[in-house]
Write a protein that holds these residues in place. Sequence first.
Motif, PDB file in Angstrom:
ATOM      1  N   GLY A 144      28.077 -11.082 -30.241  1.00 57.60           N
ATOM      2  CA  GLY A 144      29.393 -11.470 -30.759  1.00 57.60           C
ATOM      3  C   GLY A 144      29.687 -12.942 -30.511  1.00 57.60           C
ATOM      4  O   GLY A 144      30.149 -13.655 -31.404  1.00 57.60           O
ATOM      5  N   HIS A 145      29.357 -13.419 -29.299  1.00 58.87           N
ATOM      6  CA  HIS A 145      29.622 -14.837 -28.988  1.00 58.87           C
ATOM      7  C   HIS A 145      28.779 -15.746 -29.874  1.00 58.87           C
ATOM      8  O   HIS A 145      29.271 -16.730 -30.413  1.00 58.87           O
ATOM      9  CB  HIS A 145      29.312 -15.121 -27.514  1.00 58.87           C
ATOM     10  CG  HIS A 145      30.355 -14.561 -26.604  1.00 58.87           C
ATOM     11  ND1 HIS A 145      30.066 -13.791 -25.515  1.00 58.87           N
ATOM     12  CD2 HIS A 145      31.701 -14.640 -26.650  1.00 58.87           C
ATOM     13  CE1 HIS A 145      31.186 -13.419 -24.930  1.00 58.87           C
ATOM     14  NE2 HIS A 145      32.196 -13.919 -25.603  1.00 58.87           N
ATOM     15  N   ALA A 146      27.502 -15.390 -30.032  1.00 56.11           N
ATOM     16  CA  ALA A 146      26.614 -16.228 -30.849  1.00 56.11           C
ATOM     17  C   ALA A 146      27.079 -16.223 -32.312  1.00 56.11           C
ATOM     18  O   ALA A 146      27.064 -17.259 -32.988  1.00 56.11           O
ATOM     19  CB  ALA A 146      25.178 -15.727 -30.742  1.00 56.11           C
ATOM     20  N   ALA A 181      26.737  -3.773 -35.885  1.00 57.35           N
ATOM     21  CA  ALA A 181      26.930  -3.686 -37.338  1.00 57.35           C
ATOM     22  C   ALA A 181      28.349  -4.097 -37.708  1.00 57.35           C
ATOM     23  O   ALA A 181      28.574  -4.801 -38.703  1.00 57.35           O
ATOM     24  CB  ALA A 181      26.645  -2.263 -37.813  1.00 57.35           C
ATOM     25  N   GLU A 182      29.293  -3.689 -36.888  1.00 55.80           N
ATOM     26  CA  GLU A 182      30.695  -4.014 -37.170  1.00 55.80           C
ATOM     27  C   GLU A 182      30.908  -5.538 -37.060  1.00 55.80           C
ATOM     28  O   GLU A 182      31.554  -6.156 -37.907  1.00 55.80           O
ATOM     29  CB  GLU A 182      31.564  -3.242 -36.174  1.00 55.80           C
ATOM     30  CG  GLU A 182      33.038  -3.111 -36.555  1.00 55.80           C
ATOM     31  CD  GLU A 182      33.841  -4.314 -36.077  1.00 55.80           C
ATOM     32  OE1 GLU A 182      34.723  -4.763 -36.828  1.00 55.80           O
ATOM     33  OE2 GLU A 182      33.554  -4.815 -34.965  1.00 55.80           O
ATOM     34  N   LEU A 190      24.612  -9.713 -43.492  1.00 53.82           N
ATOM     35  CA  LEU A 190      23.809  -8.497 -43.691  1.00 53.82           C
ATOM     36  C   LEU A 190      23.067  -8.188 -42.394  1.00 53.82           C
ATOM     37  O   LEU A 190      22.403  -9.069 -41.830  1.00 53.82           O
ATOM     38  CB  LEU A 190      22.803  -8.737 -44.825  1.00 53.82           C
ATOM     39  CG  LEU A 190      21.790  -7.616 -45.083  1.00 53.82           C
ATOM     40  CD1 LEU A 190      22.486  -6.315 -45.516  1.00 53.82           C
ATOM     41  CD2 LEU A 190      20.784  -8.046 -46.160  1.00 53.82           C
ATOM     42  N   VAL A 191      23.171  -6.939 -41.931  1.00 55.90           N
ATOM     43  CA  VAL A 191      22.445  -6.592 -40.714  1.00 55.90           C
ATOM     44  C   VAL A 191      21.140  -5.887 -41.092  1.00 55.90           C
ATOM     45  O   VAL A 191      21.115  -4.983 -41.925  1.00 55.90           O
ATOM     46  CB  VAL A 191      23.324  -5.754 -39.748  1.00 55.90           C
ATOM     47  CG1 VAL A 191      23.781  -4.459 -40.349  1.00 55.90           C
ATOM     48  CG2 VAL A 191      22.592  -5.486 -38.440  1.00 55.90           C
ATOM     49  N   GLU A 218      25.884   0.905 -43.579  1.00 58.75           N
ATOM     50  CA  GLU A 218      25.694  -0.520 -43.881  1.00 58.75           C
ATOM     51  C   GLU A 218      24.315  -0.974 -43.419  1.00 58.75           C
ATOM     52  O   GLU A 218      23.680  -0.338 -42.588  1.00 58.75           O
ATOM     53  CB  GLU A 218      26.751  -1.366 -43.151  1.00 58.75           C
ATOM     54  CG  GLU A 218      28.170  -1.121 -43.597  1.00 58.75           C
ATOM     55  CD  GLU A 218      28.376  -1.396 -45.079  1.00 58.75           C
ATOM     56  OE1 GLU A 218      27.809  -2.388 -45.585  1.00 58.75           O
ATOM     57  OE2 GLU A 218      29.086  -0.617 -45.741  1.00 58.75           O
ATOM     58  N   GLY A 219      23.889  -2.128 -43.945  1.00 57.68           N
ATOM     59  CA  GLY A 219      22.670  -2.756 -43.457  1.00 57.68           C
ATOM     60  C   GLY A 219      21.401  -2.096 -43.981  1.00 57.68           C
ATOM     61  O   GLY A 219      21.435  -1.114 -44.720  1.00 57.68           O
TER      62      GLY A 219
END
Length: 378
Positions: A144-146, A181-182, A190-191, A218-219
């Motif tokens: 998340g931070h990256a 994914a969220e 795109l994951v 997703e993904g």
Amino acid sequence: MTTVPRVERLSAPAVRQLAKGAPPDAIDLGLGQPGWALPEPARQALAAAGAEEAPCPYGPNEGLPALVEAVADHHRTDPGQVLVTHGAQGALFALFQAHVNPGQRVLVPDPGFPGYRTLATLCGGEVVPYRLGPRGRLDPDALGHALQAAAADGDVAMVLLNHPSNPTGGGATAEALAEAAELAGRHGALVISDEVYRELHLGHPDRRQASLHDVTDEGVVVSSVSKAWAAPGLRVGWAVGRPDLLAPARLVHAAMTTAPARPSQLAAAALLRESATVLAESCSQLVRRWSVAQTAPHPVAAAVTPAGGFYHWLELPAWALADPMAFCLRLRDEGLVTVVPGSAFGNAGNDHVRISCGGDPRQLAEGLRRLDRFWRAP
Ligand SMILES: Cc1ncc(COP(=O)(O)O)c(C=O)c1O
């Protein structure tokens, strides 16, 4: 302004470079591939394909229907969600080309499979590494931070997940995958979940780690017969995801390869149909090798059980940290064992080496015995 052509920024993977200069009697614990026999269903399918007095046609760009269906069954989805490719590498190449534009960011695990950085470079993309958690597990906070930092100064095209991980063997919980994914979705990225090692694990089948598609539609999930089905030389893999995500990748893959080789596809379909026995055998081959790695001399023994895959991610001794590449060359030329320096997987890998336990168990035992003295004294 002069620009460096993308291909000039590529180099041969470290694992291949080290193997090339190795003395003839060096034991190769570098390359990550299964060292046990190609399973019987594939051998029979290849023999049957060779025995036919018949044309050998190209077949459909998207893969032979029998293989597409076998992949769809394995992933409990429908055939429209499957793209058959030239290994997982072919799937990744096509997905990168289809979904990453020059200047866009691609988040890759550090340490992580070097192919992601190469493929991002080929698209003109910007590589943004994110750190893994303890024991190489997926850490959604670090991701998340990256992601946030990357999105602050550019467009994020793609987030790569790879658990069980090459090189750390670290896994990801279903919750961590859902969170990743969220996060990717929130940033419009795109994951891609590279799950080539998911079926090759040390526990009961129920204990294999979760798939991205267990937690979200997703993904795209990528996998292949190279590791768990013990058939890297067939060069058959696949991508599974929504048809609109796969459509541009289908065009890229067709432009690159037309279609995967027909005999290989027939063999891969046979392997997938017999997954229950083939995967059980591969897991027991892995158990055999892992017990060799666990019972090796103490300094080089495997202390951490991987979530999957055959990699022993070994910390370097203190005296090797000043120049890990020179140390790996010593291991190769004096110790007669080839391993991969952790720096090949990103900066976060500098203080480790990757040892592949996929090969012959006796060679593995001997290779670890040879390494022992280099971990005991400078
Ligand atoms: C994480 C990861 N993804 C993809 C690949 C490529 O696999 P394939 O042989 O299916 O192209 C590898 C091969 O080592 C890998 O380790």
